[in-house]
Design a protein around this motif. Structure first.
Motif, PDB file in Angstrom:
ATOM      1  N   LEU A 210       0.837  -1.189   0.000  1.00 24.67           N
ATOM      2  CA  LEU A 210       0.000   0.000   0.000  1.00 24.67           C
ATOM      3  C   LEU A 210       0.879   1.250   0.000  1.00 24.67           C
ATOM      4  CD1 LEU A 210      -2.898  -1.145   2.329  1.00 24.67           C
ATOM      5  CD2 LEU A 210      -2.550  -1.490  -0.119  1.00 24.67           C
ATOM      6  N   ALA A 216      -2.266   3.419  -4.963  1.00 26.61           N
ATOM      7  CA  ALA A 216      -3.331   3.078  -4.026  1.00 26.61           C
ATOM      8  C   ALA A 216      -4.333   4.218  -3.871  1.00 26.61           C
ATOM      9  CB  ALA A 216      -2.733   2.707  -2.669  1.00 26.61           C
ATOM     10  N   ALA A 220      -8.478   4.182  -4.867  1.00 27.16           N
ATOM     11  CA  ALA A 220      -9.590   4.569  -3.985  1.00 27.16           C
ATOM     12  C   ALA A 220     -10.412   5.700  -4.591  1.00 27.16           C
ATOM     13  CB  ALA A 220      -9.037   4.976  -2.622  1.00 27.16           C
ATOM     14  N   TRP A 240      -0.482  -4.524   2.228  1.00 22.23           N
ATOM     15  CA  TRP A 240      -0.148  -4.089   3.577  1.00 22.23           C
ATOM     16  C   TRP A 240       0.699  -2.831   3.516  1.00 22.23           C
ATOM     17  CZ3 TRP A 240       2.379  -7.649   0.756  1.00 22.23           C
ATOM     18  CH2 TRP A 240       3.768  -7.605   0.704  1.00 22.23           C
ATOM     19  N   ILE A 241       0.707  -2.114   4.635  1.00 24.39           N
ATOM     20  CA  ILE A 241       1.532  -0.914   4.773  1.00 24.39           C
ATOM     21  C   ILE A 241       2.868  -1.335   5.362  1.00 24.39           C
ATOM     22  CG2 ILE A 241       1.773   1.329   5.903  1.00 24.39           C
ATOM     23  CD1 ILE A 241      -1.284   1.480   5.969  1.00 24.39           C
ATOM     24  N   GLN A 250      -2.094   5.213   7.508  1.00 19.45           N
ATOM     25  CA  GLN A 250      -3.090   4.286   8.048  1.00 19.45           C
ATOM     26  C   GLN A 250      -4.459   4.952   8.137  1.00 19.45           C
ATOM     27  OE1 GLN A 250      -2.619   0.876   9.087  1.00 19.45           O
ATOM     28  NE2 GLN A 250      -4.842   0.988   9.019  1.00 19.45           N
ATOM     29  N   ASP A 252      -5.759   7.076   6.145  1.00 15.82           N
ATOM     30  CA  ASP A 252      -6.411   7.081   4.833  1.00 15.82           C
ATOM     31  C   ASP A 252      -7.032   5.730   4.539  1.00 15.82           C
ATOM     32  OD1 ASP A 252      -5.757   9.729   4.297  1.00 15.82           O
ATOM     33  OD2 ASP A 252      -3.839   9.206   3.393  1.00 15.82           O
ATOM     34  N   LEU A 253      -6.288   4.661   4.818  1.00 13.02           N
ATOM     35  CA  LEU A 253      -6.841   3.320   4.624  1.00 13.02           C
ATOM     36  C   LEU A 253      -8.076   3.116   5.486  1.00 13.02           C
ATOM     37  CD1 LEU A 253      -6.726   0.456   3.460  1.00 13.02           C
ATOM     38  CD2 LEU A 253      -5.100  -0.133   5.281  1.00 13.02           C
ATOM     39  N   ASP A 254      -7.999   3.538   6.751  1.00 12.68           N
ATOM     40  CA  ASP A 254      -9.149   3.388   7.661  1.00 12.68           C
ATOM     41  C   ASP A 254     -10.368   4.130   7.120  1.00 12.68           C
ATOM     42  OD1 ASP A 254      -7.570   1.884   9.361  1.00 12.68           O
ATOM     43  OD2 ASP A 254      -7.113   3.551  10.703  1.00 12.68           O
ATOM     44  N   TRP A 256     -11.053   4.859   3.919  1.00 14.68           N
ATOM     45  CA  TRP A 256     -11.583   4.164   2.744  1.00 14.68           C
ATOM     46  C   TRP A 256     -12.440   2.968   3.157  1.00 14.68           C
ATOM     47  CZ3 TRP A 256      -6.101   3.695   0.168  1.00 14.68           C
ATOM     48  CH2 TRP A 256      -5.668   4.970  -0.230  1.00 14.68           C
ATOM     49  N   TYR A 264     -11.312  -4.086   2.052  1.00 10.30           N
ATOM     50  CA  TYR A 264      -9.903  -4.349   2.344  1.00 10.30           C
ATOM     51  C   TYR A 264      -9.740  -5.749   2.915  1.00 10.30           C
ATOM     52  CZ  TYR A 264      -5.232  -3.879   4.371  1.00 10.30           C
ATOM     53  OH  TYR A 264      -3.917  -4.064   4.676  1.00 10.30           O
TER      54      TYR A 264
END
Length: 382
Positions: A210, A216, A220, A240-241, A250, A252-254, A256, A264
């Motif tokens: 990621l 990435a 999104a 994974w990061i 993290q 940003d992933l959370d 999304w 995810y």
């Protein structure tokens, strides 16, 4: 029997990326030693067992893949100096930047008869725009120039990387260059799979670490755009990061995940099930060597959407097995995904062509045969 050392920078991924090459080297009658940084503790024992089952030895290397601590770098240099002098190898093949920087000069000083480098792509230090990326880029260029003076042959996975190395003066004048089709793909392990997804709910799949430069963020953003007109479309993200400077945040992933932009799945070691469920594979990367994830998707028989960028463009014949879009362009990425979502017949046609290309151009048996021949150790079979 020739003794071959493979030196890599990813302990977690050594079997995924080099397993077929290890197997073909062993089948050709060679004694193979695989040297990589220690894998994640949860994976290490399994990876060691897989390497043994392939017929090779696994050696842990004190190599920090992304760090710049001078003491750790000195320890890595010292390790390779002692390692190559303590053992007698006929061939050393290093891939990934840090192994090339440290292992090639040490192997040449130790008198290894054939020293080779494999350039598997240019990352943050070459494509990042920050002051840190520029500083790391200057250092990387110096280290490549120094290390490649010790190489007898350099493998490139795409012509853009070769041209950049030549333009920057990183290649010694007399060095031998070999072009290969990436790391190849095991077309038996990644067998063709029929499309089984619901046409009303196409699944767009991205598998990558990621990182921003893997695209990435654009993935999104494209998902948000497409889902406005096609709310049934699903965008699945695997990966994974890690410690790379280009890693996404993290938070940003959370976000999304929370707002439903992406589904995810985290880190998945065997991606074949995910590929079988997918309609289209997407990789909006800024630059690659030749992306292994795309080759695996092609082998399974999936249409591809990727960028018109070095390495990525090597995998797609635009309009035949996928669509090429500009780098860093979420709008264009969304349009390509929506075009495929609205044309299931095109998805099927592209998928069939992807499988043909995987078999005829990117099969690991073909790639490995070229590597082994270029190293001059074809042996009894490849």
């Amino acid at each position: 029997m020739p003794r071959v050392a493979l030196i890599g920078g990813f302990g977690d991924l050594v079997v995924k990326f080099r397993g077929p090459l290890i197997a073909d080297l062993v089948a050709a009658g060679h004694v193979v030693t695989v040297c990589v940084p220690q894998a994640d503790p949860a994976l290490r024992s399994g990876i060691a067992q897989q390497v043994r089952e392939l017929g090779a030895e696994l050696v842990d290397v004190p190599l920090d893949r992304t760090g710049t601590n001078p003491l750790r770098e000195w320890r890595a240099t010292r390790f390779f100096h002692d390692f190559f002098r303590g053992r007698r190898f006929d061939v050393v093949l290093a891939y990934n930047p840090k192994p090339i920087f440290h292992a090639l000069p040490a192997a040449k000083r130790a008198g290894v008869p054939l020293v080779a480098a494999m350039v598997t792509g240019l990352g943050f230090a070459f494509i990042g725009g920050s002051w840190k990326a520029r500083a790391l880029g200057a250092l990387a260029r110096w280290l490549y120039r120094r290390a490649l003076r010790s190489a007898d042959v350099v493998f490139f996975q795409n012509p853009d990387d070769r041209a950049m190395f030549a333009q920057l003066g990183l290649l010694p004048p007399a060095i031998r260059i070999e072009m290969i089709a990436g790391s190849g793909v095991d077309t038996n392990r990644f067998a063709a799979q029929p499309l089984v997804t619901d046409p009303a709910a196409p699944i767009f799949l991205m598998i990558a670490r990621l990182l921003k430069d893997k695209g990435a963020v654009e993935f999104a953003e494209a998902a948000k755009i497409v889902r406005r007109s096609l709310p049934g479309a699903r965008f699945r993200l695997l990966g994974w990061i890690d410690s790379n400077p280009a890693a996404i945040a993290q938070r940003d992933l959370d976000r999304w995940i929370h707002d439903g932009t992406v589904e995810y799945a985290g880190r998945v070691d065997d991606v074949r099930g995910e590929l079988a469920q997918a309609s289209v594979f997407v990789l909006p990367s800024y630059r690659e060597g030749t992306p292994k994830s795309v080759l695996e998707a092609m082998s399974v028989g999936r249409a591809i959407v990727t960028t018109d960028a070095p390495g990525c463009r090597e995998t797609v014949i635009d309009g035949e097995n996928g669509l090429l879009v500009p780098v860093r362009d979420a709008q264009a990425l969304a349009r390509a995904c929506e075009q495929l979502a609205r044309d299931p017949a095109m998805v099927v046609r592209f998928g069939r062509r992807s499988r043909e290309l995987a078999e005829t151009r990117f099969a690991s048996t073909l790639v490995n045969r070229r590597i082994i021949a270029a190293l001059g150790i074809a042996g009894r079979s490849t």
